[in-house]
Design a protein around this motif. Sequence first.
Motif, PDB file in Angstrom:
ATOM      1  N   THR A   1      57.621  59.499  12.973  1.00  0.00           N
ATOM      2  CA  THR A   1      57.929  58.742  14.470  1.00  0.00           C
ATOM      3  C   THR A   1      57.427  57.486  14.576  1.00  0.00           C
ATOM      4  OG1 THR A   1      55.650  59.391  15.276  1.00  0.00           O
ATOM      5  CG2 THR A   1      57.338  61.132  15.657  1.00  0.00           C
TER       6      THR A   1
ATOM      7  N   ASN B   1      54.614  56.264  15.128  1.00  0.00           N
ATOM      8  CA  ASN B   1      53.853  56.041  16.197  1.00  0.00           C
ATOM      9  C   ASN B   1      52.456  56.578  15.511  1.00  0.00           C
ATOM     10  OD1 ASN B   1      52.544  56.169  18.681  1.00  0.00           O
ATOM     11  ND2 ASN B   1      53.874  57.921  19.500  1.00  0.00           N
TER      12      ASN B   1
ATOM     13  N   ALA C   1      50.780  59.591  17.604  1.00  0.00           N
ATOM     14  CA  ALA C   1      51.212  60.933  17.407  1.00  0.00           C
ATOM     15  C   ALA C   1      50.114  61.832  16.905  1.00  0.00           C
ATOM     16  CB  ALA C   1      52.545  60.824  16.591  1.00  0.00           C
TER      17      ALA C   1
ATOM     18  N   LEU D   1      50.352  65.241  21.719  1.00  0.00           N
ATOM     19  CA  LEU D   1      51.816  65.334  21.950  1.00  0.00           C
ATOM     20  C   LEU D   1      52.026  66.587  22.921  1.00  0.00           C
ATOM     21  CD1 LEU D   1      53.540  63.935  18.825  1.00  0.00           C
ATOM     22  CD2 LEU D   1      53.138  62.718  20.766  1.00  0.00           C
TER      23      LEU D   1
ATOM     24  N   ALA E   1      57.804  70.671  20.974  1.00  0.00           N
ATOM     25  CA  ALA E   1      58.311  69.274  20.193  1.00  0.00           C
ATOM     26  C   ALA E   1      59.752  69.013  20.423  1.00  0.00           C
ATOM     27  CB  ALA E   1      58.061  69.740  18.735  1.00  0.00           C
TER      28      ALA E   1
ATOM     29  N   ILE F   1      59.804  67.323  23.791  1.00  0.00           N
ATOM     30  CA  ILE F   1      59.271  66.014  23.614  1.00  0.00           C
ATOM     31  C   ILE F   1      60.180  64.650  22.899  1.00  0.00           C
ATOM     32  CG2 ILE F   1      57.281  64.510  22.606  1.00  0.00           C
ATOM     33  CD1 ILE F   1      55.683  67.340  23.059  1.00  0.00           C
TER      34      ILE F   1
ATOM     35  N   SER G   1      62.001  61.788  24.325  1.00  0.00           N
ATOM     36  CA  SER G   1      61.566  60.400  24.185  1.00  0.00           C
ATOM     37  C   SER G   1      62.597  59.661  23.453  1.00  0.00           C
ATOM     38  CB  SER G   1      60.485  60.583  23.088  1.00  0.00           C
ATOM     39  OG  SER G   1      59.406  61.345  23.547  1.00  0.00           O
TER      40      SER G   1
ATOM     41  N   MET H   1      56.818  58.779  24.155  1.00  0.00           N
ATOM     42  CA  MET H   1      56.422  59.880  23.289  1.00  0.00           C
ATOM     43  C   MET H   1      54.989  60.244  23.781  1.00  0.00           C
ATOM     44  SD  MET H   1      56.398  60.879  19.345  1.00  0.00           S
ATOM     45  CE  MET H   1      57.915  60.999  19.141  1.00  0.00           C
ATOM     46  N   VAL H   2      54.291  59.325  23.814  1.00  0.00           N
ATOM     47  CA  VAL H   2      52.872  59.628  24.104  1.00  0.00           C
ATOM     48  C   VAL H   2      52.570  60.239  25.542  1.00  0.00           C
ATOM     49  CG1 VAL H   2      50.411  59.009  24.332  1.00  0.00           C
ATOM     50  CG2 VAL H   2      51.916  58.432  22.369  1.00  0.00           C
TER      51      VAL H   2
ATOM     52  N   GLY I   1      54.349  63.602  26.301  1.00  0.00           N
ATOM     53  CA  GLY I   1      53.536  64.549  25.433  1.00  0.00           C
ATOM     54  C   GLY I   1      52.186  65.046  26.415  1.00  0.00           C
TER      55      GLY I   1
ATOM     56  N   SER J   1      51.737  68.461  28.109  1.00  0.00           N
ATOM     57  CA  SER J   1      50.582  69.070  27.867  1.00  0.00           C
ATOM     58  C   SER J   1      49.791  69.555  29.113  1.00  0.00           C
ATOM     59  CB  SER J   1      49.716  68.263  26.861  1.00  0.00           C
ATOM     60  OG  SER J   1      48.428  68.852  26.559  1.00  0.00           O
TER      61      SER J   1
END
Length: 338
Positions: free
Chosen positions: A86, A88, A91, A96, A136, A139, A143, A155-156, A159, A163
């Motif tokens: 990613t 990232n 991640a 996530l 996943a 997400i 994203s 994405m964060v 996530g 969550s």
Amino acid sequence: MIHPKIIKKQRITLIILVIVLIASIGFAMTTGEFNMSPIQYLKTLFGFGNTLDTMILFDFRMPRMLITILAGASLALSGAILQSITKNPLAEPGILGINAGSGFMITLFIVIGTVKAGDFVYVLPLISMLGGMLTAAVIFLFSYKKGEGINPVRMVLIGVGISTALSGLSITVMSTFDQDQMEFISKWLAGNIWGDEWPFVFACLPWLLIVMPFLFYKANVLNMLSTNEQVSVSFGIRSNKERIILVSLAVLLSSAAVSVAGGIGFVGLMGPHIARSIVGPRHQLYLPIAVLIGAIMLVLADTIGKIVLYPNGLPAGIIVAIVGAPYFLYLMQKSNHI
């Protein structure tokens, strides 16, 4: 061409980490409700202990230790793969929401099937993987933006939101549980190493033995994918196909681990970052180091948890979070994401 000094540094680091892991295992195996001297431990380990020591070491402590090592190594490797694919640096399966997805699916499995988790030990990894994969997929779907690809910040945030939502749903579903079911899922969500019997080791081990070597084998592909898109295409790498395969395997790896070790976060964040800071970004160099660091972190966290609140203990997930949360904020600041 990797510089010989870097290779030498990696080998020295690996030797040091193996020694630290062995020492951590020895410390963990000799402490607890039944103290065992180092001499007793070594004698029992090599088959010369008495009946009581042998039972405690091989029937109670050994399977828990193996689960802890495997889970820590798997989470670190999964985090490293997700960060590379990613692009990232933040991640990680816990951050996530992948772990929360696994936990929610296990919660549904328990309440719908009205069964005790321990009765279906070999099914739990599959249930956990299903939850992790679905989470996943959601997400990554939200994203992704056409023309831009996957946005690391988005994405964060997605996530973390998913969550939180899934954890809330899990707690809501828990209101229908009986006392035994409630105790199990509460420990799972807190990151307690609960799969401490040999059947749990046998249920988790095949997935890890298959997936982990394959991910190591793909080190050069990961090197290409973590660079510019044109670079990987010029080497004949089918980027999208490889990304889907590698991300799926990373999610499977983390889901299998947390199915028997609980919802543990931050190991997949810290392990790869520490490893890269030692030997650089080449995957064939830092992945083995990240795996060892992840194993050491979880072994120490579980051991400290047992000592801090003796005899009930504190879940390893909470110990890791105490260190991991500030480290996450530090990385956020360093990456200029806040």
